[in-house]
Design an enzyme around this catalytic site. Sequence first.
Site, PDB file in Angstrom:
ATOM      1  N   GLN A  16       0.782  -1.239   0.000  1.00  0.00           N
ATOM      2  CA  GLN A  16       0.000   0.000   0.000  1.00  0.00           C
ATOM      3  C   GLN A  16       0.816   1.293   0.000  1.00  0.00           C
ATOM      4  OE1 GLN A  16      -3.317   2.375   2.704  1.00  0.00           O
ATOM      5  NE2 GLN A  16      -3.040   0.222   3.105  1.00  0.00           N
ATOM      6  N   SER A  17       1.834   1.387   0.843  1.00  0.00           N
ATOM      7  CA  SER A  17       2.475   2.693   1.044  1.00  0.00           C
ATOM      8  C   SER A  17       3.072   3.240  -0.256  1.00  0.00           C
ATOM      9  CB  SER A  17       3.553   2.604   2.120  1.00  0.00           C
ATOM     10  OG  SER A  17       4.575   1.714   1.709  1.00  0.00           O
ATOM     11  N   ARG A  37       6.829  -9.093 -10.106  1.00  0.00           N
ATOM     12  CA  ARG A  37       7.465 -10.399 -10.225  1.00  0.00           C
ATOM     13  C   ARG A  37       6.655 -11.286 -11.186  1.00  0.00           C
ATOM     14  NH1 ARG A  37       9.790 -13.586  -5.268  1.00  0.00           N
ATOM     15  NH2 ARG A  37       8.800 -11.909  -4.133  1.00  0.00           N
ATOM     16  N   ASN A  95       9.498   0.213  -2.051  1.00  0.00           N
ATOM     17  CA  ASN A  95       9.253   0.037  -0.613  1.00  0.00           C
ATOM     18  C   ASN A  95       9.468  -1.427  -0.213  1.00  0.00           C
ATOM     19  OD1 ASN A  95       6.700  -0.590  -1.947  1.00  0.00           O
ATOM     20  ND2 ASN A  95       5.780  -0.670   0.087  1.00  0.00           N
ATOM     21  N   VAL A 136       7.934  -3.608   8.266  1.00  0.00           N
ATOM     22  CA  VAL A 136       6.868  -2.885   8.979  1.00  0.00           C
ATOM     23  C   VAL A 136       5.584  -2.821   8.155  1.00  0.00           C
ATOM     24  CG1 VAL A 136       6.202  -0.568   9.761  1.00  0.00           C
ATOM     25  CG2 VAL A 136       8.419  -1.496  10.414  1.00  0.00           C
ATOM     26  N   GLU A 138       1.330  -1.278   8.351  1.00  0.00           N
ATOM     27  CA  GLU A 138       0.530  -0.146   8.835  1.00  0.00           C
ATOM     28  C   GLU A 138       0.449  -0.017  10.365  1.00  0.00           C
ATOM     29  OE1 GLU A 138      -1.471   2.354   7.208  1.00  0.00           O
ATOM     30  OE2 GLU A 138      -1.773   2.989   9.265  1.00  0.00           O
ATOM     31  N   ASP A 167       0.538   3.805   6.042  1.00  0.00           N
ATOM     32  CA  ASP A 167       0.770   3.447   4.637  1.00  0.00           C
ATOM     33  C   ASP A 167       0.453   4.608   3.693  1.00  0.00           C
ATOM     34  OD1 ASP A 167       1.703   0.903   4.977  1.00  0.00           O
ATOM     35  OD2 ASP A 167      -0.248  -0.042   4.846  1.00  0.00           O
ATOM     36  N   GLY A 246      -7.805  20.196  19.516  1.00  0.00           N
ATOM     37  CA  GLY A 246      -7.410  21.603  19.448  1.00  0.00           C
ATOM     38  C   GLY A 246      -7.923  22.410  20.618  1.00  0.00           C
ATOM     39  N   GLY A 247      -7.936  23.721  20.459  1.00  0.00           N
ATOM     40  CA  GLY A 247      -8.308  24.608  21.552  1.00  0.00           C
ATOM     41  C   GLY A 247      -9.813  24.814  21.698  1.00  0.00           C
TER      42      GLY A 247
END
Length: 424
Positions: A16-17, A37, A95, A136, A138, A167, A246-247
């Site tokens: 995927q990545s 391949r 990758n 590695v 996800e 990914d 967030g704030g």
Amino acid sequence: MKALEGVKVLDFTHVQSGPTCTQLLAWFGADVIKVERPGVGDATRKQLIDVPGADSLYFTMLNHNKRSIEINSKDPAGKEVLTKLIETCDVMVENFAPGALDRMGFSWENIQKINPRIILASVKGFGPGKYEDCKVYENVAQCAGGSASTTGFLDGPPLVTGAQIGDSGTGLHLALGIVTALFQREKSGRGQKVLAPMQDGVINLCRVKLRDQQRLEAGPLKEYSQFGEGIPFGEATPRAGNDSGGGQPGRILKCKGWEKDPNAYTYFIIQAAVWEKVCDVIGEPDWKTAEGYAKPNDRLDKLNKIFERIEEWTKTKTKFEVMDTCNPLDIPVGPILSMKEIAEDPGLRESGTIVEVDHPERGKYLTVGCPIKLSDSEVNVTRSPLLGEHTGEILSEVLGYSGDELKRLTESGAFGNVTKEAAE
Ligand code: CAO
């Protein structure tokens, strides 16, 4: 004319990545040549199969607008063709597990010797250091990048998220690195190596949680629900359920029908600027001026009470009615949309974010189109290639092999079943 027209990409990615990165480059107009391949291809072609005999949605949805060539990269004839592709292409993306490219004989040093202008872009799980040799996937990246420890509820275990930040998130980072390197090459004339480690990409996306880690040293994080609940903070940024990062405090609240519909919820933000409108909408006009409610900081220890009251109101409306009431008042809310609702949304179809594609093996299916819209570089999503569909065409048209040379290569067995017609 497309933004990356004329850019040739040797796509040595899988799963995927890497494929999400090269798919973006293809959508922006690059000629993406995916190396696979022989007889096997990208492992995802045959993973999570829903239509027997057809390429999976996992594969098709990550490999649009590419060409596929089968090459055994460990065979001498395969290496010869790969070398020619490196000479010809502007960018090589991979990758593989750490060290795999070196073992094939294509170290960065060798690649530079073949083509000093090429950009070699890699995804790896970790950057240089103790874990650089690890394989590695996800969820490992989500865990090592600080996402899992900060996702979920305080009284539950760490959670992975459905968004593929390890990914697809790293694919996006890598794509930015590649176009930046192409831009620099315009001036320097040289290629360079681009590395996007998945852990780093996830940490980048979890930036606000490292912010909170440091704020903890100055005292409790008052916008976290646990502050109002009187639960002491530990040493590390805690899991904060559905609190806003967030704030402006926010929560996921139940809407009409929540008892039966798992997605009858809305996200509701009590932005300080619209507090008075929120009070009017939910029927608590006194809170506009009441001691402990009128000022944003005074409300922080009462967030549970305030959101419970807002939820009494949202439970009387559907998630879309909440949107229709709050939007004109500038109160930021968002319906929790199911994937079914997203797939059927006419607006997303119109904007090209959800696209229907036809595939010879599986028929029509939906995919996510290009999420980045360029006004001067239109994206037309075309189907993913079949395994080795363009082997003959790339050998002859892109690399210029013909006659006996082409015959020698196709008979070597390093390129799968190159069709006779294509070879001719
Ligand atoms: N011809 C011949 N051999 C090929 C080939 C080709 N066209 N393409 C790949 N191979 C070989 C590689 O050379 C490697 O052989 P060696 O181990 O002998 O060097 C072998 O196939 C396996 O490659 P791999 O180790 O990359 O694949 P894997 O399935 O074992 O691991 C993954 C998969 C994803 C864990 C690993 O590639 C990885 O860690 N990649 C980096 C991080 C990453 O991108 N993770 C995201 C995965 S999900 O998007």
